[in-house]
Design an enzyme around this catalytic site. Structure first.
Site, PDB file in Angstrom:
ATOM      1  N   HIS A 161      -1.443   7.388   7.658  1.00 54.59           N
ATOM      2  CA  HIS A 161      -0.499   8.274   6.959  1.00 54.59           C
ATOM      3  C   HIS A 161      -1.144   9.620   6.631  1.00 54.59           C
ATOM      4  O   HIS A 161      -0.466  10.651   6.599  1.00 54.59           O
ATOM      5  CB  HIS A 161      -0.031   7.623   5.648  1.00 54.59           C
ATOM      6  CG  HIS A 161       1.118   6.681   5.806  1.00 54.59           C
ATOM      7  ND1 HIS A 161       2.357   7.072   6.260  1.00 54.59           N
ATOM      8  CD2 HIS A 161       1.236   5.355   5.520  1.00 54.59           C
ATOM      9  CE1 HIS A 161       3.184   6.034   6.258  1.00 54.59           C
ATOM     10  NE2 HIS A 161       2.524   4.971   5.822  1.00 54.59           N
ATOM     11  N   GLN A 217       3.528   9.925   1.291  1.00 50.76           N
ATOM     12  CA  GLN A 217       4.791   9.188   1.201  1.00 50.76           C
ATOM     13  C   GLN A 217       5.573   9.526  -0.066  1.00 50.76           C
ATOM     14  O   GLN A 217       6.760   9.219  -0.144  1.00 50.76           O
ATOM     15  CB  GLN A 217       4.539   7.673   1.260  1.00 50.76           C
ATOM     16  CG  GLN A 217       3.997   7.219   2.611  1.00 50.76           C
ATOM     17  CD  GLN A 217       3.801   5.720   2.640  1.00 50.76           C
ATOM     18  OE1 GLN A 217       2.785   5.210   2.190  1.00 50.76           O
ATOM     19  NE2 GLN A 217       4.797   5.000   3.137  1.00 50.76           N
ATOM     20  N   HIS A 248      -3.404   1.314   8.402  1.00 48.98           N
ATOM     21  CA  HIS A 248      -2.030   1.804   8.264  1.00 48.98           C
ATOM     22  C   HIS A 248      -1.979   2.977   7.271  1.00 48.98           C
ATOM     23  O   HIS A 248      -1.379   4.019   7.563  1.00 48.98           O
ATOM     24  CB  HIS A 248      -1.138   0.645   7.796  1.00 48.98           C
ATOM     25  CG  HIS A 248       0.292   1.014   7.553  1.00 48.98           C
ATOM     26  ND1 HIS A 248       1.337   0.491   8.282  1.00 48.98           N
ATOM     27  CD2 HIS A 248       0.857   1.841   6.637  1.00 48.98           C
ATOM     28  CE1 HIS A 248       2.478   0.994   7.836  1.00 48.98           C
ATOM     29  NE2 HIS A 248       2.221   1.814   6.834  1.00 48.98           N
ATOM     30  N   GLU A 249      -2.643   2.789   6.116  1.00 53.69           N
ATOM     31  CA  GLU A 249      -2.582   3.834   5.081  1.00 53.69           C
ATOM     32  C   GLU A 249      -3.334   5.092   5.502  1.00 53.69           C
ATOM     33  O   GLU A 249      -2.859   6.209   5.282  1.00 53.69           O
ATOM     34  CB  GLU A 249      -3.128   3.313   3.751  1.00 53.69           C
ATOM     35  CG  GLU A 249      -2.362   2.153   3.138  1.00 53.69           C
ATOM     36  CD  GLU A 249      -0.862   2.364   3.066  1.00 53.69           C
ATOM     37  OE1 GLU A 249      -0.405   3.526   3.009  1.00 53.69           O
ATOM     38  OE2 GLU A 249      -0.133   1.355   3.086  1.00 53.69           O
ATOM     39  N   GLY A 290       0.837  -1.188   0.000  1.00 48.25           N
ATOM     40  CA  GLY A 290       0.000   0.000   0.000  1.00 48.25           C
ATOM     41  C   GLY A 290       0.868   1.232   0.000  1.00 48.25           C
ATOM     42  O   GLY A 290       2.081   1.165   0.231  1.00 48.25           O
ATOM     43  N   CYS A 303       6.831  -0.395   6.684  1.00 51.11           N
ATOM     44  CA  CYS A 303       6.401   0.840   6.022  1.00 51.11           C
ATOM     45  C   CYS A 303       7.508   1.332   5.103  1.00 51.11           C
ATOM     46  O   CYS A 303       8.680   1.346   5.495  1.00 51.11           O
ATOM     47  CB  CYS A 303       6.072   1.894   7.087  1.00 51.11           C
ATOM     48  SG  CYS A 303       5.498   3.451   6.394  1.00 51.11           S
ATOM     49  N   LEU A 304       7.127   1.745   3.899  1.00 47.91           N
ATOM     50  CA  LEU A 304       8.106   2.295   2.950  1.00 47.91           C
ATOM     51  C   LEU A 304       8.803   3.527   3.514  1.00 47.91           C
ATOM     52  O   LEU A 304       9.917   3.850   3.110  1.00 47.91           O
ATOM     53  CB  LEU A 304       7.387   2.682   1.645  1.00 47.91           C
ATOM     54  CG  LEU A 304       6.704   1.541   0.906  1.00 47.91           C
ATOM     55  CD1 LEU A 304       5.792   2.071  -0.181  1.00 47.91           C
ATOM     56  CD2 LEU A 304       7.737   0.609   0.314  1.00 47.91           C
TER      57      LEU A 304
HETATM   58 NI    NI Z   1       3.402   3.098   5.639  1.00 48.78          NI
END
Ligand code: NI
Length: 164
Positions: A138, A44, A134-135, A39, A92-93
């Site tokens: 953000h 991000q 999670h998304e 995701g 997480c990226l």
């Molecule tokens: Ni993330």
């Protein structure tokens, strides 16, 4: 992690079905694919807009992780359907190389808009519900370590765990 855009409340999308929006979503898919993510949220990639994408195909490398439908979710809202929570590993990226165990609501209803402005809603449980939470975090300036309750369960990943 630490970039100001990741700490801000992102701005709602007001114009749908535009070239600008389509370009942002295309950039997000390119980034998610190149980093093998599950995701991604627009902040991000440095864009403070309330847009998330997620997609998990059936992957023999992660037999315990259920597939998640390929989704563009704009201006999302989450409703928790009961009080139950469960712990699960997240990466997480924006927190590269790390993973941690995070408590999340087990069952949610989420709603929002697709890229053309059509409203939709879904019920989600388990890993699907986890990825959405999670998304959407953000978009409110929250990274998963801020949701952890036991920092002994935070560390370096070693096996290419999926990130989001
Ligand atoms: Ni993330």
């Amino acid at each position: 992690m630490g970039h100001p855009i990741l700490q801000q409340v992102a701005i709602a999308v007001t114009d749908f079905n535009t070239v600008e929006l389509d370009n942002i979503i295309r950039d997000m898919y390119d980034t998610m694919a190149s980093l093998d993510g599950a995701g991604l949220a627009a902040p991000q990639i440095g864009i403070s807009r309330r847009i998330v994408i997620f997609w998990v195909e059936d992957n023999p490398r992660y037999p315990d992780i259920e597939p998640v439908p390929d989704t563009v979710l704009i201006n999302p809202q989450i409703e928790f359907l009961d009080d139950s929570t469960e712990e699960g590993w997240e990466g997480c990226l924006s927190v590269p190389g790390m993973r941690g165990r995070v408590p999340r609501a087990t069952k949610i209803k989420y709603s929002g808009f697709d890229a053309t402005g059509n409203k939709f809603q879904r019920i989600a449980e388990g890993f699907h519900a986890r990825v959405v939470q999670h998304e959407v975090d953000h978009l409110d300036g929250i990274l998963y370590p801020q949701r952890m309750t036991d920092m002994s369960q935070f560390g370096f990943e070693q096996d290419g765990f999926p990130v989001a």
